[in-house]
Design an enzyme around this catalytic site. Structure first.
Site, short mmCIF file in Angstrom:
data_model
loop_
_atom_site.label_atom_id
_atom_site.label_comp_id
_atom_site.label_asym_id
_atom_site.label_seq_id
_atom_site.Cartn_x
_atom_site.Cartn_y
_atom_site.Cartn_z
N GLN A 55 0.95 -1.28 0.30
CA GLN A 55 -0.16 -0.26 -0.08
C GLN A 55 1.14 1.61 0.42
O GLN A 55 0.32 2.20 -0.20
CB GLN A 55 -0.85 -0.40 1.40
CG GLN A 55 -1.91 -1.12 1.56
CD GLN A 55 -2.88 -1.22 2.27
OE1 GLN A 55 -2.99 -1.73 3.42
NE2 GLN A 55 -3.99 -0.07 2.01
N HIS B 186 1.20 -9.16 4.24
CA HIS B 186 0.32 -8.41 4.98
C HIS B 186 -0.95 -8.58 3.34
O HIS B 186 -0.64 -7.61 2.37
CB HIS B 186 0.10 -6.77 4.89
CG HIS B 186 -0.83 -6.19 5.48
ND1 HIS B 186 -0.59 -5.35 6.95
CD2 HIS B 186 -1.62 -5.78 4.86
CE1 HIS B 186 -2.36 -4.65 6.72
NE2 HIS B 186 -2.82 -5.07 5.62
N ASN C 186 -2.02 -10.61 7.84
CA ASN C 186 -2.94 -9.67 8.58
C ASN C 186 -4.21 -9.63 7.91
O ASN C 186 -4.73 -10.70 7.15
CB ASN C 186 -2.35 -8.49 7.74
CG ASN C 186 -3.75 -6.95 7.99
OD1 ASN C 186 -3.07 -6.66 9.02
ND2 ASN C 186 -4.29 -6.66 6.98
N GLU C 187 -5.34 -10.01 8.96
CA GLU C 187 -6.86 -9.82 8.58
C GLU C 187 -7.12 -11.46 7.90
O GLU C 187 -8.10 -11.28 6.62
CB GLU C 187 -7.40 -8.96 8.39
CG GLU C 187 -7.41 -7.39 9.04
CD GLU C 187 -8.14 -6.20 8.48
OE1 GLU C 187 -8.27 -5.87 8.66
OE2 GLU C 187 -7.98 -6.22 6.66
#
Length: 464
Positions: free
Chosen positions: A61, A155, A199-200
């Site tokens: 990102q 991530h 992540n998630e």
């Protein structure tokens, strides 16, 4: 507290200054009755002395130029669902030193960021010494500026070679992920104490409920993004199982196995490393007729993942909003609800509810590894942060073992399928020049951090 960093490896080498603890000095704090005066003694605050205050980013990102991972591929296939290319992102891969200095200047004491697996292991079993050295210097910069690094090993983005062989539905993936985690820990683990394996893993469950990803591998055959990616990878769309958007039962099992294999691999290198994963748990509310759906989603999206965390050193919680479900799925905000410019409801109390739920299910320390607001109106973000952080403080006052709060995000960045439209940053980034500009929310959050939450006054102890 879970966020205290131990001196545990003897005398660190020149590369590894242990600047990872909160300072021993008492932070200047503001008593409630004279909010404009900095006092010499701490005002009442529920936040522990060693609390970690930071921001979070993710490699794809912000770094730019991550051309060897699966998301870059998805961005560039014909008829993709991605709004635009990540391109140069925020050029954080080159600007990390000035960015880290800027975050530290706000008064923060932690930084959560992720390592890009596709840079570190560009081909199966082939590790890049140059990429590892890059992340070592990033960690060095954190220590030089007094930021405790919280390092996420995965991530959302995976090397394209992993996806070509079945990705996050392939039974070999946990072993391959563990090999990467073992190598990274051996090479870099002397520089940090807190690891988020992934992540998630549960975000896809929530996205499936919103109609944004498929529930079975076969359903991907109808999605042009997966069809195009499959063509490029020499496979079929049902086999294109990226991490972020795979909501199948197979993906649940592989992600859980990969997390457990990673914990074992990391602890095998460094038994004292504190390891957990981060969860996109939502605060579910039922509209009339939605009670059954809410009960199912609390179990599927929140509780079963929390149970996996039992025995870990901590669990990361990441919550932005509440999710209101009716009998047929998500319902729009009620008349009169506070909304952002995109029409999404603003509900800063969600993080408190999610912390309290987690505390009932799993007896491990908690770190809020992401919480923030998508808005172009920074005054909304300022209000959100004050209220949300007060909710965290209220949960701590009630006994929740929360050791840190990471605001998402350090800077406006590439928000996956939505591209650069959403604005989550406390720092603005000029898309043409890459110039960074502090928003008012950065200054407000910095003051909350510098006073260890005392500037919030009674907010952090009120009941809701």
């Amino acid at each position: 507290g879970p966020a205290a960093v131990e001196e545990r490896r003897g005398a660190p080498g020149p590369d590894a200054p242990r600047a990872a603890r909160a300072p021993d000095t008492v932070r200047p704090s503001r008593p409630e009755e004279t909010p404009m005066t900095v006092a010499a003694t701490p005002a009442t605050t529920p936040f522990p002395e060693d609390f970690l205050w930071g921001t979070a980013t993710a490699s794809h990102q912000v770094e730019g130029g991550n051309t060897n991972n699966d998301v870059w591929l998805y961005e560039h296939v014909p008829n993709t669902m991605y709004a635009e290319s990540s391109g140069d992102a925020c050029d954080h891969y080159n600007r990390y030193r000035s960015d880290i200095a800027l975050l530290a200047s706000l008064g923060l004491n932690a930084y959560r960021f992720s390592l890009e697996w596709s840079r570190i292991e560009p081909a199966p079993g082939e590790f890049s010494a140059v990429a590892i050295a890059h992340y070592r210097d990033m960690l060095r910069a954190c220590h030089e500026h007094g930021l405790t690094p919280i390092v996420t090993y995965h991530h959302f983005t995976s090397p394209t070679w992993l996806i070509a062989r079945g990705g996050w539905e392939d039974k070999a993936t946990p072993g391959l992920f563990a090999r990467y985690c073992r190598r990274v820990t051996a090479e870099l683990g002397d520089m940090f104490d807190l690891v988020c394996t992934m992540n998630e893993p549960n975000l896809a469950i929530l996205l499936r409920e919103m109609g944004l990803c498929e529930a079975t591998p076969g359903a991907r055959l109808n999605n042009p993004t997966w069809v195009g990616a499959a063509r490029a990878l020499g496979t079929t769309a049902d086999r294109v199982a990226g991490f972020q958007l795979s909501a199948t039962q197979e993906a649940f099992e592989v992600k859980v196995a990969a997390h457990r294999a990673a914990v074992e691999a990391i602890k095998g290198v460094d038994p004292a490393m504190r390891v957990g994963w981060t969860l996109a748990n939502s605060d579910f509310h039922a509209a009339p007729g939605g009670e059954e759906r809410v009960a199912r989603m609390i179990e599927e999206n929140n509780l079963r993942y929390l149970r996996v965390s039992e025995g870990d050193d901590f669990v990361g919680l990441q919550t932005y909003n509440r999710t209101v479900l009716g009998p047929d799925g998500p319902v729009p905000p009620a008349e009169g609800a506070v909304v952002n410019p995109a029409g999404e409801e603003i509900w800063p109390w969600a993080i408190g509810a999610v912390i309290r739920q987690a505390q009932e299910i799993v007896k491990v320390p908690i770190i809020v590894t992401e919480n923030g607001l998508n808005t172009e109106d920074d005054a909304q973000r300022v209000d959100f942060l004050r209220t949300a952080i007060a909710e965290v403080g209220a949960a701590i006052a009630d006994g929740a073992p929360v050791g840190g709060y990471m605001c998402w995000s350090a800077m406006d960045n590439f928000e996956w399928i939505f591209g650069y439209g959403p604005k989550f940053g406390i720092i603005a980034v000029d898309r043409d020049t890459q110039e960074r500009t502090l928003k008012e929310s950065a200054r407000v959050y910095g003051e909350i951090a510098r006073t260890n939450g005392a500037v919030l006054g009674g907010r952090a102890r009120r009941d809701r």
